[in-house]
Design a protein around this motif. Structure first.
Motif, PDB file in Angstrom:
ATOM      1  N   GLY A 127     -28.210   1.973  12.391  1.00 28.93           N
ATOM      2  CA  GLY A 127     -28.946   2.286  11.174  1.00 28.93           C
ATOM      3  C   GLY A 127     -30.388   2.652  11.438  1.00 28.93           C
ATOM      4  N   GLY A 128     -30.799   2.552  12.705  1.00 29.31           N
ATOM      5  CA  GLY A 128     -32.184   2.860  13.041  1.00 29.31           C
ATOM      6  C   GLY A 128     -32.954   1.595  13.361  1.00 29.31           C
ATOM      7  N   SER A 129     -34.103   1.753  14.000  1.00 30.39           N
ATOM      8  CA  SER A 129     -34.922   0.609  14.402  1.00 30.39           C
ATOM      9  C   SER A 129     -36.059   0.419  13.401  1.00 30.39           C
ATOM     10  CB  SER A 129     -35.465   0.824  15.813  1.00 30.39           C
ATOM     11  OG  SER A 129     -34.411   0.943  16.740  1.00 30.39           O
ATOM     12  N   TYR A 130     -35.857  -0.487  12.452  1.00 30.58           N
ATOM     13  CA  TYR A 130     -36.898  -0.767  11.469  1.00 30.58           C
ATOM     14  C   TYR A 130     -38.020  -1.619  12.054  1.00 30.58           C
ATOM     15  CZ  TYR A 130     -34.064   1.101   7.649  1.00 30.58           C
ATOM     16  OH  TYR A 130     -33.339   1.932   6.825  1.00 30.58           O
ATOM     17  N   ARG A 131     -37.720  -2.352  13.118  1.00 30.39           N
ATOM     18  CA  ARG A 131     -38.717  -3.246  13.727  1.00 30.39           C
ATOM     19  C   ARG A 131     -38.332  -3.500  15.180  1.00 30.39           C
ATOM     20  NH1 ARG A 131     -35.383  -5.086  10.174  1.00 30.39           N
ATOM     21  NH2 ARG A 131     -36.800  -4.582   8.490  1.00 30.39           N
ATOM     22  N   ASP A 132     -39.318  -3.829  15.994  1.00 30.84           N
ATOM     23  CA  ASP A 132     -39.043  -4.089  17.409  1.00 30.84           C
ATOM     24  C   ASP A 132     -39.168  -5.567  17.769  1.00 30.84           C
ATOM     25  OD1 ASP A 132     -41.777  -4.450  17.370  1.00 30.84           O
ATOM     26  OD2 ASP A 132     -42.226  -2.755  18.679  1.00 30.84           O
ATOM     27  N   VAL A 284     -22.195  -3.456   9.945  1.00 32.48           N
ATOM     28  CA  VAL A 284     -23.098  -2.451   9.376  1.00 32.48           C
ATOM     29  C   VAL A 284     -22.772  -2.238   7.894  1.00 32.48           C
ATOM     30  CG1 VAL A 284     -23.761  -0.017   9.464  1.00 32.48           C
ATOM     31  CG2 VAL A 284     -23.506  -1.320  11.583  1.00 32.48           C
ATOM     32  N   ARG A 285     -21.494  -2.173   7.588  1.00 29.49           N
ATOM     33  CA  ARG A 285     -21.076  -2.020   6.195  1.00 29.49           C
ATOM     34  C   ARG A 285     -21.517  -3.217   5.355  1.00 29.49           C
ATOM     35  NH1 ARG A 285     -14.757  -2.297   4.321  1.00 29.49           N
ATOM     36  NH2 ARG A 285     -15.031  -1.767   2.103  1.00 29.49           N
ATOM     37  N   LEU A 286     -21.385  -4.418   5.910  1.00 28.35           N
ATOM     38  CA  LEU A 286     -21.793  -5.621   5.194  1.00 28.35           C
ATOM     39  C   LEU A 286     -23.301  -5.635   4.956  1.00 28.35           C
ATOM     40  CD1 LEU A 286     -21.341  -8.418   3.991  1.00 28.35           C
ATOM     41  CD2 LEU A 286     -21.517  -9.348   6.314  1.00 28.35           C
ATOM     42  N   ALA A 287     -24.074  -5.235   5.963  1.00 26.23           N
ATOM     43  CA  ALA A 287     -25.531  -5.217   5.800  1.00 26.23           C
ATOM     44  C   ALA A 287     -25.932  -4.313   4.637  1.00 26.23           C
ATOM     45  CB  ALA A 287     -26.197  -4.757   7.092  1.00 26.23           C
ATOM     46  N   GLN A 288     -25.292  -3.156   4.526  1.00 27.29           N
ATOM     47  CA  GLN A 288     -25.602  -2.250   3.426  1.00 27.29           C
ATOM     48  C   GLN A 288     -25.198  -2.849   2.089  1.00 27.29           C
ATOM     49  OE1 GLN A 288     -27.266   0.856   3.640  1.00 27.29           O
ATOM     50  NE2 GLN A 288     -27.386   0.393   1.447  1.00 27.29           N
ATOM     51  N   TYR A 289     -24.046  -3.516   2.069  1.00 28.13           N
ATOM     52  CA  TYR A 289     -23.574  -4.166   0.837  1.00 28.13           C
ATOM     53  C   TYR A 289     -24.557  -5.264   0.415  1.00 28.13           C
ATOM     54  CZ  TYR A 289     -20.399  -6.477  -2.453  1.00 28.13           C
ATOM     55  OH  TYR A 289     -19.835  -7.026  -3.574  1.00 28.13           O
ATOM     56  N   SER A 317     -31.840  -3.205  12.648  1.00 26.55           N
ATOM     57  CA  SER A 317     -31.302  -2.004  12.001  1.00 26.55           C
ATOM     58  C   SER A 317     -31.200  -2.127  10.489  1.00 26.55           C
ATOM     59  CB  SER A 317     -29.917  -1.691  12.574  1.00 26.55           C
ATOM     60  OG  SER A 317     -28.939  -2.611  12.102  1.00 26.55           O
ATOM     61  N   MET A 318     -31.535  -3.302   9.931  1.00 23.81           N
ATOM     62  CA  MET A 318     -31.429  -3.515   8.486  1.00 23.81           C
ATOM     63  C   MET A 318     -32.776  -3.322   7.812  1.00 23.81           C
ATOM     64  SD  MET A 318     -28.901  -6.783   7.926  1.00 23.81           S
ATOM     65  CE  MET A 318     -29.602  -7.899   9.133  1.00 23.81           C
ATOM     66  N   PRO A 319     -32.826  -2.584   6.710  1.00 28.10           N
ATOM     67  CA  PRO A 319     -34.110  -2.441   6.013  1.00 28.10           C
ATOM     68  C   PRO A 319     -34.658  -3.760   5.500  1.00 28.10           C
ATOM     69  CG  PRO A 319     -32.300  -1.526   4.708  1.00 28.10           C
ATOM     70  CD  PRO A 319     -31.742  -1.813   6.062  1.00 28.10           C
ATOM     71  N   HIS A 320     -33.761  -4.725   5.223  1.00 26.34           N
ATOM     72  CA  HIS A 320     -34.194  -6.023   4.712  1.00 26.34           C
ATOM     73  C   HIS A 320     -34.016  -7.127   5.749  1.00 26.34           C
ATOM     74  CE1 HIS A 320     -29.942  -6.043   4.351  1.00 26.34           C
ATOM     75  NE2 HIS A 320     -29.837  -7.090   3.568  1.00 26.34           N
ATOM     76  N   GLY A 321     -33.907  -6.771   7.038  1.00 26.32           N
ATOM     77  CA  GLY A 321     -33.729  -7.773   8.084  1.00 26.32           C
ATOM     78  C   GLY A 321     -34.955  -8.663   8.215  1.00 26.32           C
ATOM     79  N   GLN A 322     -34.746  -9.967   8.188  1.00 31.13           N
ATOM     80  CA  GLN A 322     -35.873 -10.895   8.244  1.00 31.13           C
ATOM     81  C   GLN A 322     -35.784 -11.893   9.385  1.00 31.13           C
ATOM     82  OE1 GLN A 322     -36.794 -13.000   4.634  1.00 31.13           O
ATOM     83  NE2 GLN A 322     -36.577 -11.189   3.340  1.00 31.13           N
ATOM     84  N   LEU A 323     -34.586 -12.408   9.650  1.00 27.77           N
ATOM     85  CA  LEU A 323     -34.430 -13.542  10.547  1.00 27.77           C
ATOM     86  C   LEU A 323     -33.214 -13.383  11.435  1.00 27.77           C
ATOM     87  CD1 LEU A 323     -34.972 -16.658   8.224  1.00 27.77           C
ATOM     88  CD2 LEU A 323     -36.272 -16.197  10.315  1.00 27.77           C
ATOM     89  N   ALA A 324     -33.257 -14.040  12.596  1.00 27.41           N
ATOM     90  CA  ALA A 324     -32.079 -14.179  13.453  1.00 27.41           C
ATOM     91  C   ALA A 324     -32.033 -15.611  13.955  1.00 27.41           C
ATOM     92  CB  ALA A 324     -32.122 -13.192  14.617  1.00 27.41           C
ATOM     93  N   GLU A 325     -30.823 -16.079  14.247  1.00 29.95           N
ATOM     94  CA  GLU A 325     -30.653 -17.434  14.764  1.00 29.95           C
ATOM     95  C   GLU A 325     -30.881 -17.442  16.275  1.00 29.95           C
ATOM     96  OE1 GLU A 325     -27.601 -21.197  14.249  1.00 29.95           O
ATOM     97  OE2 GLU A 325     -26.851 -19.179  13.867  1.00 29.95           O
ATOM     98  N   PHE A 326     -31.499 -18.523  16.763  1.00 30.35           N
ATOM     99  CA  PHE A 326     -31.844 -18.631  18.186  1.00 30.35           C
ATOM    100  C   PHE A 326     -31.576 -20.071  18.622  1.00 30.35           C
ATOM    101  CE2 PHE A 326     -34.870 -18.402  21.818  1.00 30.35           C
ATOM    102  CZ  PHE A 326     -34.423 -17.207  22.387  1.00 30.35           C
ATOM    103  N   THR A 327     -30.422 -20.289  19.254  1.00 34.02           N
ATOM    104  CA  THR A 327     -30.090 -21.650  19.652  1.00 34.02           C
ATOM    105  C   THR A 327     -31.048 -22.167  20.712  1.00 34.02           C
ATOM    106  OG1 THR A 327     -28.413 -23.076  20.665  1.00 34.02           O
ATOM    107  CG2 THR A 327     -28.393 -20.774  21.310  1.00 34.02           C
ATOM    108  N   VAL A 328     -31.406 -23.437  20.598  1.00 29.35           N
ATOM    109  CA  VAL A 328     -32.256 -24.067  21.606  1.00 29.35           C
ATOM    110  C   VAL A 328     -31.444 -25.037  22.462  1.00 29.35           C
ATOM    111  CG1 VAL A 328     -34.376 -23.779  20.293  1.00 29.35           C
ATOM    112  CG2 VAL A 328     -32.992 -25.833  19.939  1.00 29.35           C
ATOM    113  N   SER A 329     -30.123 -24.878  22.449  1.00 30.70           N
ATOM    114  CA  SER A 329     -29.255 -25.691  23.291  1.00 30.70           C
ATOM    115  C   SER A 329     -29.642 -25.546  24.762  1.00 30.70           C
ATOM    116  CB  SER A 329     -27.794 -25.259  23.102  1.00 30.70           C
ATOM    117  OG  SER A 329     -26.969 -25.806  24.114  1.00 30.70           O
ATOM    118  N   GLU A 330     -29.523 -26.645  25.500  1.00 31.93           N
ATOM    119  CA  GLU A 330     -29.803 -26.631  26.941  1.00 31.93           C
ATOM    120  C   GLU A 330     -28.592 -26.241  27.769  1.00 31.93           C
ATOM    121  OE1 GLU A 330     -32.756 -26.934  28.408  1.00 31.93           O
ATOM    122  OE2 GLU A 330     -33.555 -26.967  26.369  1.00 31.93           O
TER     123      GLU A 330
END
Length: 378
Positions: A127-132, A284-289, A317-330
């Protein structure tokens, strides 16, 4: 270019605790091989041996075939067509669940090949790179005592995380008073940072409403999966009666399942796991929905760095992308599988890979240390 083989490699720590809800104890790594030497990486977050069987199974008939049989000989650039071929070829035993989970890992690897072959990061094709850079939330199992919660959350704050999620463990399983004290300790240590709670499928709607109202005093950003995944009526009751956001979806594997969560369950946040829910193609379809319905879409990712990479590209790639999960498991499967692990920036973000494909490489020594099957020589 043609696909020549699909390698499904189960990884497992030697001391797995099967009473612990921790997806970093094992994994299924996918490598799609081609006749031009490119190898696509993917990951399945499922029971590794079950998903591997779906990939390796010999054909029974047209609608009951293993994924390797379906894909070998095809051009990996035909990603969407191949996704439909995989769904069609597993209808007899699939249509959801483990079949879609296995397809997810292979689909991820196909996108990785496309990116490698064109010299582009896969976000360009989603969908394109809205943010890096993507803001990430530290994700961990809820400790057993308020003292441990305060100590561990304080450490995450010192590392630079601006959002923290705690879940499962004792939360929702011992007593209401312990739940309150655990969350109080988390809020005190987190300060003004976003705080999420993953309850772990243990309540009914009435209990969830009661506890959500109590948790609102601690300014919780969302409450995740307090109810069984198919209790859409309960989710609607809960979401409609509390002010805190309700999140769900990591158990879903189909697009229709997410539609039901949004339209019938009234959830505020959907959480597709790209290693479970059919892969990047349907995501990708879900993100648009979700965007069209003004719903947050935050991918679930509690496994290896391969899934982290896919999730970062997806959110970018989402215009409304805000967060991603990042596990801190060892767990070394989560921490050490990549040659260059992801690094938290000072502002609480992680950089989206800008090299071709997923932009990650596997540490072969770590792969071989935890692999449960022989591995092809590269």
């Amino acid at each position: 270019m043609k696909i020549t083989d699909i390698e499904a490699i189960p990884l497992r720590l030697p001391d797995v605790d099967d009473a612990r809800c921790d997806g970093t104890q094992d994994a299924l790594i996918i490598r799609v091989h081609t006749d031009e030497g490119l190898i696509g990486l993917g990951e399945v977050d499922s029971s590794p041996t079950v998903a591997k069987a779906i990939i390796d199974a010999p054909p029974s008939h047209m609608l009951a075939r293993g994924l390797r049989t379906i894909l070998v000989g095809h051009d990996p650039f035909d990603v969407q067509m191949l996704w439909h071929k995989m769904v069609e070829g597993t209808i007899y035993f699939g249509r959801s669940g483990a079949a879609l989970q296995a397809i997810a890992g292979v689909d991820m690897a196909l996108w990785d090949i496309v990116g490698q072959a064109t010299g582009q990061p896969i976000s360009k094709f989603l969908g394109g790179s809205y943010r890096d850079r993507i803001r990430v939330y530290a994700s961990m199992i809820m400790p057993e005592t308020p003292e441990e919660v305060h100590q561990q959350v304080s450490q995450l704050v010192a590392q630079g995380y601006t959002a923290i999620k705690l879940g499962w463990g004792p939360l929702g399983r011992v007593s209401e008073s312990l739940d309150i004290e655990l969350v109080r300790a988390a809020r005190e240590a987190a300060g003004s940072r976003d705080l999420m709670l993953d309850i772990g499928l243990v309540w009914d709607a009435a209990q969830a409403i009661k506890m959500a109202r109590r948790f609102e005093a601690f300014d919780v950003f969302w409450i995740e999966e307090p109810l069984p995944p198919d209790d859409l009526t309960g989710y609607a009751r809960l979401a409609d009666r509390v002010d805190v956001r309700i999140a769900a979806g990591e158990q879903e594997t189909t697009f229709q399942g997410f539609v039901n969560l949004i339209e019938k369950g009234h959830v505020d946040v959907v959480q597709p796991d790209l290693a479970r829910a059919g892969g990047l193609t349907p995501a990708v379809r879900l993100a648009q929905y979700a965007y069209d319905h003004n719903i947050l879409c935050v991918p679930h990712a509690f496994s290896t760095g391969i899934l982290v990479a896919a999730s970062l590209h997806y959110v970018a790639s989402m215009p409304h992308g805000q967060l991603a999960e990042f596990t801190v498991s060892e767990s070394p499967i989560a921490r050490d599988l990549l040659t260059r692990p992801f690094h938290l920036e000072a502002d609480g973000t992680v950089r989206v890979p800008q090299t071709p494909g997923l932009g990650v490489q596997i540490n072969e020594d770590v792969l071989r240390r935890y692999a449960q099957v022989p591995i092809k020589e590269l």
